[in-house]
Design a protein around this motif. Sequence first.
Motif, PDB file in Angstrom:
ATOM      1  N   VAL A 166      -6.711   2.254  -2.093  1.00  0.00           N
ATOM      2  CA  VAL A 166      -7.558   1.274  -1.416  1.00  0.00           C
ATOM      3  C   VAL A 166      -8.974   1.457  -1.944  1.00  0.00           C
ATOM      4  CG1 VAL A 166      -8.525   0.503   0.786  1.00  0.00           C
ATOM      5  CG2 VAL A 166      -6.128   1.243   0.664  1.00  0.00           C
ATOM      6  N   VAL A 167      -9.547   0.400  -2.554  1.00  0.00           N
ATOM      7  CA  VAL A 167     -10.872   0.510  -3.155  1.00  0.00           C
ATOM      8  C   VAL A 167     -11.959  -0.103  -2.271  1.00  0.00           C
ATOM      9  CG1 VAL A 167      -9.983   0.614  -5.504  1.00  0.00           C
ATOM     10  CG2 VAL A 167     -10.498  -1.612  -4.484  1.00  0.00           C
ATOM     11  N   LYS A 168     -11.578  -1.031  -1.404  1.00  0.00           N
ATOM     12  CA  LYS A 168     -12.535  -1.615  -0.462  1.00  0.00           C
ATOM     13  C   LYS A 168     -11.777  -2.423   0.580  1.00  0.00           C
ATOM     14  CE  LYS A 168     -13.445  -5.806  -3.179  1.00  0.00           C
ATOM     15  NZ  LYS A 168     -14.475  -6.649  -3.818  1.00  0.00           N
ATOM     16  N   TYR A 169     -12.520  -2.928   1.540  1.00  0.00           N
ATOM     17  CA  TYR A 169     -11.937  -3.771   2.578  1.00  0.00           C
ATOM     18  C   TYR A 169     -12.635  -5.128   2.589  1.00  0.00           C
ATOM     19  CZ  TYR A 169      -9.573   0.383   4.339  1.00  0.00           C
ATOM     20  OH  TYR A 169      -8.770   1.500   4.453  1.00  0.00           O
ATOM     21  N   ARG A 170     -11.860  -6.172   2.745  1.00  0.00           N
ATOM     22  CA  ARG A 170     -12.425  -7.508   2.842  1.00  0.00           C
ATOM     23  C   ARG A 170     -13.102  -7.700   4.200  1.00  0.00           C
ATOM     24  NH1 ARG A 170      -7.166  -8.162   0.752  1.00  0.00           N
ATOM     25  NH2 ARG A 170      -7.126  -8.793  -1.449  1.00  0.00           N
ATOM     26  N   GLU A 171     -13.819  -8.801   4.324  1.00  0.00           N
ATOM     27  CA  GLU A 171     -14.517  -9.067   5.577  1.00  0.00           C
ATOM     28  C   GLU A 171     -13.556  -9.189   6.755  1.00  0.00           C
ATOM     29  OE1 GLU A 171     -17.072 -12.415   5.228  1.00  0.00           O
ATOM     30  OE2 GLU A 171     -18.391 -11.473   3.741  1.00  0.00           O
ATOM     31  N   ASP A 172     -12.316  -9.620   6.475  1.00  0.00           N
ATOM     32  CA  ASP A 172     -11.334  -9.754   7.561  1.00  0.00           C
ATOM     33  C   ASP A 172     -10.621  -8.433   7.868  1.00  0.00           C
ATOM     34  OD1 ASP A 172      -9.671  -9.416   5.412  1.00  0.00           O
ATOM     35  OD2 ASP A 172      -8.677 -11.351   5.574  1.00  0.00           O
ATOM     36  N   GLY A 173     -11.021  -7.372   7.182  1.00  0.00           N
ATOM     37  CA  GLY A 173     -10.456  -6.058   7.461  1.00  0.00           C
ATOM     38  C   GLY A 173      -9.251  -5.690   6.620  1.00  0.00           C
ATOM     39  N   THR A 174      -8.748  -6.586   5.796  1.00  0.00           N
ATOM     40  CA  THR A 174      -7.591  -6.274   4.959  1.00  0.00           C
ATOM     41  C   THR A 174      -8.023  -5.442   3.751  1.00  0.00           C
ATOM     42  OG1 THR A 174      -7.847  -8.366   3.767  1.00  0.00           O
ATOM     43  CG2 THR A 174      -6.342  -8.333   5.668  1.00  0.00           C
ATOM     44  N   ALA A 175      -7.125  -4.609   3.292  1.00  0.00           N
ATOM     45  CA  ALA A 175      -7.441  -3.676   2.211  1.00  0.00           C
ATOM     46  C   ALA A 175      -7.260  -4.312   0.843  1.00  0.00           C
ATOM     47  CB  ALA A 175      -6.567  -2.448   2.322  1.00  0.00           C
ATOM     48  N   VAL A 176      -8.136  -3.957  -0.064  1.00  0.00           N
ATOM     49  CA  VAL A 176      -8.001  -4.340  -1.466  1.00  0.00           C
ATOM     50  C   VAL A 176      -7.538  -3.105  -2.228  1.00  0.00           C
ATOM     51  CG1 VAL A 176      -9.177  -5.163  -3.538  1.00  0.00           C
ATOM     52  CG2 VAL A 176      -9.841  -6.049  -1.286  1.00  0.00           C
ATOM     53  N   GLU A 177      -6.395  -3.227  -2.888  1.00  0.00           N
ATOM     54  CA  GLU A 177      -5.819  -2.088  -3.593  1.00  0.00           C
ATOM     55  C   GLU A 177      -5.867  -2.297  -5.099  1.00  0.00           C
ATOM     56  OE1 GLU A 177      -1.881  -1.610  -2.076  1.00  0.00           O
ATOM     57  OE2 GLU A 177      -2.556  -0.533  -0.278  1.00  0.00           O
ATOM     58  N   ARG A 178      -6.089  -1.210  -5.809  1.00  0.00           N
ATOM     59  CA  ARG A 178      -6.080  -1.220  -7.266  1.00  0.00           C
ATOM     60  C   ARG A 178      -5.396   0.048  -7.760  1.00  0.00           C
ATOM     61  NH1 ARG A 178      -7.654  -5.617  -6.263  1.00  0.00           N
ATOM     62  NH2 ARG A 178      -9.545  -6.712  -6.971  1.00  0.00           N
ATOM     63  N   ASP A 179      -4.870  -0.023  -8.967  1.00  0.00           N
ATOM     64  CA  ASP A 179      -4.316   1.177  -9.603  1.00  0.00           C
ATOM     65  C   ASP A 179      -5.455   1.999 -10.184  1.00  0.00           C
ATOM     66  OD1 ASP A 179      -1.691   0.690  -9.004  1.00  0.00           O
ATOM     67  OD2 ASP A 179      -1.237  -0.300 -10.907  1.00  0.00           O
ATOM     68  N   ARG A 180      -5.479   3.278  -9.858  1.00  0.00           N
ATOM     69  CA  ARG A 180      -6.482   4.192 -10.385  1.00  0.00           C
ATOM     70  C   ARG A 180      -5.770   5.403 -10.974  1.00  0.00           C
ATOM     71  NH1 ARG A 180      -9.198   0.343 -10.061  1.00  0.00           N
ATOM     72  NH2 ARG A 180     -11.131   0.011  -8.866  1.00  0.00           N
ATOM     73  N   LEU A 181      -6.256   5.870 -12.119  1.00  0.00           N
ATOM     74  CA  LEU A 181      -5.667   7.069 -12.712  1.00  0.00           C
ATOM     75  C   LEU A 181      -6.035   8.279 -11.867  1.00  0.00           C
ATOM     76  CD1 LEU A 181      -6.230   6.610 -16.553  1.00  0.00           C
ATOM     77  CD2 LEU A 181      -4.092   6.399 -15.275  1.00  0.00           C
ATOM     78  N   GLU A 182      -5.033   9.085 -11.565  1.00  0.00           N
ATOM     79  CA  GLU A 182      -5.256  10.275 -10.747  1.00  0.00           C
ATOM     80  C   GLU A 182      -4.490  11.449 -11.339  1.00  0.00           C
ATOM     81  OE1 GLU A 182      -3.880  11.370  -6.319  1.00  0.00           O
ATOM     82  OE2 GLU A 182      -5.493   9.889  -6.385  1.00  0.00           O
ATOM     83  N   GLU A 183      -5.073  12.640 -11.215  1.00  0.00           N
ATOM     84  CA  GLU A 183      -4.412  13.847 -11.718  1.00  0.00           C
ATOM     85  C   GLU A 183      -3.239  14.178 -10.795  1.00  0.00           C
ATOM     86  OE1 GLU A 183      -7.633  13.570 -11.013  1.00  0.00           O
ATOM     87  OE2 GLU A 183      -8.381  13.322 -13.059  1.00  0.00           O
ATOM     88  N   CYS A 184      -2.045  14.175 -11.337  1.00  0.00           N
ATOM     89  CA  CYS A 184      -0.831  14.401 -10.547  1.00  0.00           C
ATOM     90  C   CYS A 184      -0.097  15.632 -11.067  1.00  0.00           C
ATOM     91  CB  CYS A 184       0.087  13.186 -10.626  1.00  0.00           C
ATOM     92  SG  CYS A 184      -0.656  11.650 -10.010  1.00  0.00           S
ATOM     93  N   VAL A 185       0.460  16.396 -10.146  1.00  0.00           N
ATOM     94  CA  VAL A 185       1.229  17.590 -10.500  1.00  0.00           C
ATOM     95  C   VAL A 185       2.713  17.255 -10.464  1.00  0.00           C
ATOM     96  CG1 VAL A 185       1.761  19.989  -9.924  1.00  0.00           C
ATOM     97  CG2 VAL A 185      -0.558  19.087  -9.545  1.00  0.00           C
ATOM     98  N   LEU A 186       3.399  17.511 -11.575  1.00  0.00           N
ATOM     99  CA  LEU A 186       4.843  17.303 -11.676  1.00  0.00           C
ATOM    100  C   LEU A 186       5.516  18.642 -11.905  1.00  0.00           C
ATOM    101  CD1 LEU A 186       4.828  14.274 -14.188  1.00  0.00           C
ATOM    102  CD2 LEU A 186       4.644  14.180 -11.688  1.00  0.00           C
ATOM    103  N   HIS A 187       6.733  18.754 -11.417  1.00  0.00           N
ATOM    104  CA  HIS A 187       7.567  19.925 -11.691  1.00  0.00           C
ATOM    105  C   HIS A 187       8.825  19.397 -12.385  1.00  0.00           C
ATOM    106  CE1 HIS A 187       4.755  21.960  -9.113  1.00  0.00           C
ATOM    107  NE2 HIS A 187       5.103  21.222  -8.090  1.00  0.00           N
ATOM    108  N   CYS A 188       8.753  19.317 -13.691  1.00  0.00           N
ATOM    109  CA  CYS A 188       9.810  18.632 -14.434  1.00  0.00           C
ATOM    110  C   CYS A 188      10.030  19.302 -15.784  1.00  0.00           C
ATOM    111  CB  CYS A 188       9.445  17.160 -14.633  1.00  0.00           C
ATOM    112  SG  CYS A 188       7.931  16.921 -15.605  1.00  0.00           S
ATOM    113  N   ASP A 189      11.099  18.883 -16.441  1.00  0.00           N
ATOM    114  CA  ASP A 189      11.417  19.415 -17.763  1.00  0.00           C
ATOM    115  C   ASP A 189      10.493  18.802 -18.814  1.00  0.00           C
ATOM    116  OD1 ASP A 189      13.363  20.772 -19.707  1.00  0.00           O
ATOM    117  OD2 ASP A 189      13.324  18.699 -20.419  1.00  0.00           O
TER     118      ASP A 189
END
Length: 207
Positions: A166-189
Amino acid sequence: MDEAARSVMRDYPEIKLAYGESDEYSFVLHKDTNLYGRRTSKLISTITSCFTGNYVRLWSQFLGDQQLQYTPVFDGRAVCYPTLAILRDYLSWRQADTHINNQYNTCYWCLVKSGKTPADAQATLKGTDTAAKNELLFGHFGINYAHLPEQFRKGSVVIRRPVRKVVKYREDGTAVERDRLEECVLHCDIIGDAFWKQYGPSLDMVT
């Protein structure tokens, strides 16, 4: 350890991937990076101190009221791998070592907790291969090694990938969502090709 590595990657966007096991972490810079003019001493000192500082900063978040008994000290070294294939060989070696160490330690502590002395436990495990250790764990302690947490069997891989935020909220209170790169931890091969086929292009690590 994992959270400290995520913090390092937030501070250094030039780091494309990190791999951690036990008390060590490897940070992979892009082959064309010009961070600090590629000066080895500067890369080692700043990244190692950044990791150490974050480790201390985050201690209470994970250990609560348990106080640090000693000053954490991490050493560092820099290696320039000339090709992605050789880099993958290095990371595969680290992950294979994770499995070897974890399987041995799991067997060792099961034996010690069952009443054997440390010396007896070491003697019991001396010369045993993977199959023998698996049989020991299952036959004597009812532990299926393959069912143990992947974090301990495979280590931790830290990469950046899109996460819906969620990057911001509109005047009516609904959320605006965007994809953001984030550091994620994986436990994988990371020894096989599947990880590199899935994430290699986004990491700019393809053959």
